[in-house]
Design an enzyme around this catalytic site. Structure first.
Site, PDB file in Angstrom:
ATOM      1  CB  SER A   1      -0.936   0.009   1.213  1.00 23.85           C
ATOM      2  OG  SER A   1      -0.200   0.032   2.417  1.00 23.85           O
TER       3      SER A   1
ATOM      4  CE  LYS B   1      -3.054   1.729   4.972  1.00 25.22           C
ATOM      5  NZ  LYS B   1      -2.738   1.169   3.639  1.00 25.22           N
TER       6      LYS B   1
END
Length: 831
Positions: free
Chosen positions: A680, A723
Site C-alpha cells: 500500500s 489511515k
C-alpha cells in the site's frame, strides 16, 4: 537550458500554487457526502425493533443456505459439510436455525444400550432399541433385580425350601453314618474298636469289649500283637475306601442342593423376568439377552442369599443395586436415549471435541489398589448422541485436539463407532480395558471454520475432500441497500431477543447500520458478523439501563462504540504522544525533496489504527538497483518487497526504455522498528523517488497511500479509513489550517466510512481527501507542478517533472557510457 534554470522555473511555479496543478487538485477532491454514508431513520419503516419479527439465521446468504440444504438432504455418507466463514459471523446459529425447521420431520434414530456379554465379559454387547425404549428397559432390569432380591430371599427362607433342604441333608448324612456304623460293627467283631478323634479316625484292640491299655498291649506275645496289627491294617484299608467315597457323596449332595436351589430360583425368575420379556417381546436381541440373564441368575442364585455389607448399609435400593458388584452384570448401560429429545433427528453441537468426548470412553475405578472397569463404565461420546442426526463441530478445536481428527475420520470411513482409548489407538501400553461392540454410524458431520483453514485442509489432508464434499461458504457482508435495512433491523431484533435486551429505536438501528458498514470497511456493504454487533447492542443496553430508559437510542449505541474504542486505544494515544513530543519525526507543513508522508495500519488485538510514517528516497549514479532498506534489514515482507520491485519496472518502462537504468536508489520507512509488509506504500515510495530524481519538493501537509502497477496506475488498498484518521489526528493535534489532507486511490472512495469528526473537519474546509487514479495525477497534487505527457516528438515538455526525471536518468546513463567511449543523444525520440 541548464538543469539549474529548469529547476528554478519549477520552484517558482510550485510557490505560486496555481494554474493547472491547482485545478486538477480541486477536481480530485472527494465530496464530503462520499466520506461517510449515513442512514435516515425515517426511511427504515419502523419505530423500534420491538415491531419486527426476529430473523432466525443469517440474512443475504442464499448461496450458503442452498449448499446447506443440499448437504443435509443428500443421504450419501461422505457428503458431510464444511461451513466456511469468519469468526463471530453466526454460522453455527444459522445452521442450527435451518436444521430446527426440518429435523422434526426426519425419522427418529434408535436408542442404544450396552449389556453384559455372559460369554465374554470383556466384549460388552450393543443393542439397538426403538426411540424412547432404552431407559424403560434399564429401569425394568433394575426393578427386576430389586424384586428378585426380595422374592428369592423369601423363598429360600420359606418353610417349604427349608424342609426339602433338610431332607436332602438328612438323606446324605444318614448314608454316611450307616456306612460308618456297618464298618464299626465289622471291626468290633474282629476285636478292633473304631474311635473318632478331632483329627479323624483311630483304631485300637479290644479285650472283653474294652480298649486294651498300652502297657497291657505291650505285654502281649509278639504273635498276638502281629495278628492285631494285621487286622488293623486291613481295616484301615477298608476305612480309607469308605472315606474316599465321601467327596463323591458330598458332591452328589451339593448337586442335589444346587438342583433344588435352581428349581426354587427358576420359579422366582419365571414370573419376574417374564414381565420384562413381555414388555420387549418384539425385540429379538433383548429377548435373547434376557434368556442369558435368566440362565446366569439361576446358576448364581446364591448371591441373593448372601448379601454383602454394602447392601445392608444402603438405604436407597436403586443406588444399592447399581453399586453392588454382585448384581452389576445384570443391569443395562444406556448410551443413547433419544426419547428425551422428542421426535426427529438429534442436533448436537460439540464445544470440546476431544477424543473421549467424540468417540466415548471406558472409565476405570480404583478398587483394592487396582484399576477395574465393566460395561457400566462405558460413557457415550457426541457421535453416539448425534447418531442418526447432525453433529456440529468447530474445525480448529477438532484439529488441535490430539487424536480426535483421526478418530473421526476412521468413524466416518468405517461408518461405525468403535470405543478405544487413544493409547490403544497408537499401540501404547494401557491398563486392561474392554472391547465393546461397535455401533453402526449414520450421521451428518458439519464442521465450521474460516476459508484459510478450509483450503489448507483441502490441499494437505487427502481424506478431507473425500469425506467433506459440500462447502457452504458464508459471506461476511451483505449489500448496503435500502431493501436490506429492514432485514438488518430484524437481525438486531434477534440479538435483543437472544440476550434479553431492550428494543432499539430507529435512530439506534440507523447508527448500527452505519457502524456495520464501517466494520465491513465498505460504504456499499454491511457486516453480518453477529458477534461484533451483539457486543455493541449489549453494551448499549447497559448504558440504557443506567439512564433508566426503556429503549436503546442512537446516543447509547454511539457511546458503546466510543467506549469500546477508548478501552482499546492506549497504544494509539502513546503513538500520538510520540508525535507531539517529536520523538517520532513527521513534517506536516512545508515541502521537501525526496520526502513524503506514508500511511500504515497497526493492528493490536481487535483494534486497528492508522500511523503516518516519514518515507525518504535518495538517488545516485549506479547499476540500476532500487534498494529497499526494509527488505535489506529483514524488516520488509514479501508484498512490500514486490511493491518496491514494481517501481523499477515503472521507471525503466517510462523513462529509460532504450538506455540502461544507471540508477542507484534507496528507500526507507524512517523510524520504523517493526516489520513492514503490504504494497500500500508503493505509490508513496514512487512519489518520493520521483521527487528525489526531479529535485521537485513534495508538500508535507499531505499523507499518501495506495499501491501502484508498472503502468503508473494507483490501485486500491486496505484500511483506508484508519489511515486517513491516523494522519488527521496528528494534524488536528498540531492545528488544522486547511492545507492538510490525505491522498488515496480513487477506487477506495467506495470504502470510505470515516469518523464523524473527520467528516465535520472536511465540511468546515479544514481537511481534504483527494482521490487519484494515476501517479501523474498524484504528482500534480503533491507538487503543484504538471507532470507532463509525451508529445508527438516523443519527449516530455520542458520543465515538467517527467522531463526532469528522464533527463536525470539519461544523465546517469550517459555518465556510465562515458567509461566505455559511447554516448546517448539527449534529444533522442522514444518510440
Amino acid at each position: 537550458m541548464s538543469r539549474s534554470s529548469s529547476l528554478n522555473k519549477v520552484f517558482r511555479f510550485f510557490k505560486r500554487g496555481n494554474g493547472e496543478g491547482a485545478g486538477n487538485g480541486r477536481r480530485s477532491v472527494v465530496a464530503v457526502e462520499r466520506l461517510r454514508r449515513t442512514v435516515d431513520p425515517a426511511r427504515l419503516g419502523f419505530q423500534s425493533t420491538a415491531e419486527l419479527d426476529p430473523v432466525h439465521g443469517l440474512i443475504g446468504q442464499e448461496r450458503a443456505q442452498k449448499a446447506i440444504q443440499f448437504g443435509v438432504s443428500i443421504k450419501q455418507p461422505d457428503f458431510n459439510l464444511f461451513v466456511v466463514g469468519p469468526p463471530e459471523s453466526g454460522k453455527s446459529t444459522a445452521v442450527q436455525a435451518f436444521l430446527d425447521t426440518r429435523v422434526k420431520a426426519e425419522p427418529s434414530p434408535s436408542d442404544w444400550v450396552y449389556v453384559n456379554n455372559f460369554k465374554d465379559a470383556d466384549k460388552p454387547r450393543a443393542i439397538a432399541l426403538p426411540q424412547g425404549q432404552a431407559e424403560p428397559f434399564a429401569k425394568a432390569m433394575l426393578a427386576a433385580i430389586d424384586e428378585l432380591k426380595v422374592t428369592v430371599l423369601a423363598l429360600f427362607e420359606g418353610e417349604d425350601y427349608q424342609l426339602r433342604s433338610r431332607a436332602i441333608d438328612e438323606e446324605f448324612r444318614g448314608q454316611q453314618e450307616k456306612a460308618l456304623d456297618v464298618f464299626s460293627e465289622k471291626a468290633k467283631g474282629d476285636g478292633i474298636a473304631v474311635l473318632r478323634t478331632p483329627t479323624g479316625f483311630a483304631m485300637a484292640p479290644l479285650q472283653d469289649g474294652k480298649v486294651i491299655k498300652p502297657e497291657i498291649y505291650e505285654g502281649l506275645e509278639e504273635a498276638a500283637r502281629k495278628e492285631i496289627e494285621a487286622k488293623i491294617e486291613t481295616l484301615q484299608k477298608e476305612l480309607s475306601a469308605i472315606l474316599e467315597q465321601m467327596p463323591r457323596v458330598q458332591k452328589e449332595h451339593r448337586t442335589r442342593v444346587q438342583a433344588l436351589n435352581e428349581q426354587v430360583a427358576e420359579s422366582a425368575m419365571r414370573d419376574v423376568i417374564a414381565e420384562v420379556e413381555q414388555s420387549f417381546a418384539s425385540l429379538p436381541e433383548v429377548v435373547e439377552h434376557l434368556a442369558a440373564v435368566k440362565a446366569d441368575l439361576i446358576r448364581n442364585v446364591a448371591i441373593f442369599v448372601t448379601p454383602g455389607e454394602e447392601q445392608e448399609q444402603m438405604v436407597n435400593r436403586a443406588v444399592e443395586t447399581s453399586r453392588d458388584a454382585r448384581f452389576r452384570r445384570y443391569l443395562v448401560n444406556v448410551m443413547v436415549a433419544n426419547g428425551k429429545h422428542g421426535p426427529g433427528a438429534p442436533v448436537i453441537e460439540e464445544d470440546n471435541p476431544t477424543h473421549g468426548n467424540l468417540m466415548g470412553r471406558v472409565e476405570h475405578i480404583a478398587q483394592m489398589g487396582a484399576l477395574v472397569t465393566d460395561f457400566l463404565l462405558i460413557k457415550p461420546g457426541s457421535l453416539h448422541q448425534a447418531n442418526g442426526g447432525y453433529l456440529l463441530i468447530d474445525a480448529r478445536k477438532l484439529l488441535t485436539s490430539p487424536f480426535a481428527w483421526e478418530a473421526l475420520k476412521r468413524a466416518l470411513k468405517s461408518r461405525k463407532i468403535e470405543i478405544e482409548t487413544p493409547a490403544e489407538a497408537v499401540g501404547m501400553v494401557s491398563t486392561r480395558s474392554l472391547t465393546p461392540d461397535p455401533i453402526p454410524l449414520a450421521i451428518k458431520v458439519i464442521l465450521f471454520g474460516d476459508a484459510r483453514l478450509y483450503y489448507l485442509l483441502t490441499q494437505h489432508e487427502p481424506d478431507f475432500p473425500r469425506l467433506f464434499k459440500v462447502q457452504a461458504d458464508f459471506d461476511d457482508t451483505i449489500d448496503h441497500v435500502d431493501a436490506n435495512h429492514l432485514q438488518y433491523g430484524r437481525l438486531i431484533a434477534s440479538i435483543c431477543e437472544l440476550h434479553g435486551l431492550k428494543p432499539v429505536d430507529a435512530a439506534g438501528v440507523a447508527r448500527l447500520i452505519e457502524e456495520g458498514s464501517r466494520l465491513a470497511e465498505d460504504s456499499e456493504k454491511l457486516t453480518i458478523e453477529i458477534g461484533k454487533l451483539a457486543d455493541i447492542v449489549r453494551e448499549a443496553d447497559h448504558y440504557t439501563s443506567e439512564a433508566g430508559r426503556a429503549m436503546i437510542t442512537r446516543a447509547d449505541v454511539h457511546r458503546a462504540i466510543d467506549e469500546q474504542t477508548e478501552r482499546a486505544d492506549r497504544a494509539r494515544d502513546k503513538t500520538e504522544e510520540s508525535f507531539a513530543r517529536e520523538i517520532i519525526l513527521l513534517d506536516t507543513a512545508g515541502a521537501k525533496v525526496g520526502q513524503i508522508n506514508g500511511l500504515s495500519v497497526l493492528s493490536l488485538g481487535n483494534f486497528a489504527f492508522g500511523r503516518p510514517s516519514r518515507i525518504t528516497a535518495r538517488v545516485r549514479l549506479g547499476s540500476g538497483r532500487v534498494m529497499d532498506i526494509e527488505r535489506e534489514s529483514d524488516m520488509g515482507g514479501p508484498s512490500h518487497s514486490k511493491g518496491v520491485m514494481i517501481l523499477w519496472g515503472f521507471l525503466a518502462g517510462r523513462y529509460a526504455p532504450d538506455v540502461p537504468l544507471a540508477l542507484s536508489a534507496s528507500l526507507s520507512f524512517e523510524q520504523s522498528y517493526g516489520g513492514v509488509d503490504g504494497d500500500s506504500a508503493s505509490s508513496t515510495e514512487l512519489y518520493a523517488l520521483l521527487s528525489a530524481l526531479s529535485g521537485v519538493p513534495v508538500k508535507q501537509c499531505f499523507a499518501v497511500t495506495g499501491s501502484v502497477n508498472q503502468h503508473g496506475e494507483v490501485q486500491a488498498i486496505g484500511g483506508v479509513n484508519q489511515k486517513i484518521e491516523g494522519f488527521f489526528d496528528i494534524c488536528r493535534q498540531r492545528g488544522l489550517d486547511g492545507t492538510h489532507g490525505v491522498m488515496v486511490p480513487k477506487s477506495n472512495i467506495q470504502h470510505l466510512m470515516l469518523r464523524e469528526d473527520v467528516v465535520e473537519a472536511v465540511r468546515a474546509g479544514l481537511f481534504t481527501i483527494h482521490a487519484v487514479e494515476s501517479i501523474d495525477q498524484g504528482l500534480e497534487i503533491l507538487t503543484g507542478v504538471t507532470p507532463g505527457e509525451r508529445g508527438k516528438d516523443g519527449l516530455f515538455p520542458k520543465d515538467s517533472i517527467n522531463r526532469l526525471v528522464e533527463d536525470r536518468l539519461r544523465a546517469f546513463a550517459e555518465a556510465t557510457r562515458t567509461y566505455s567511449g559511447g554516448s546517448f543523444s539527449k534529444e533522442r525520440p522514444v518510440a
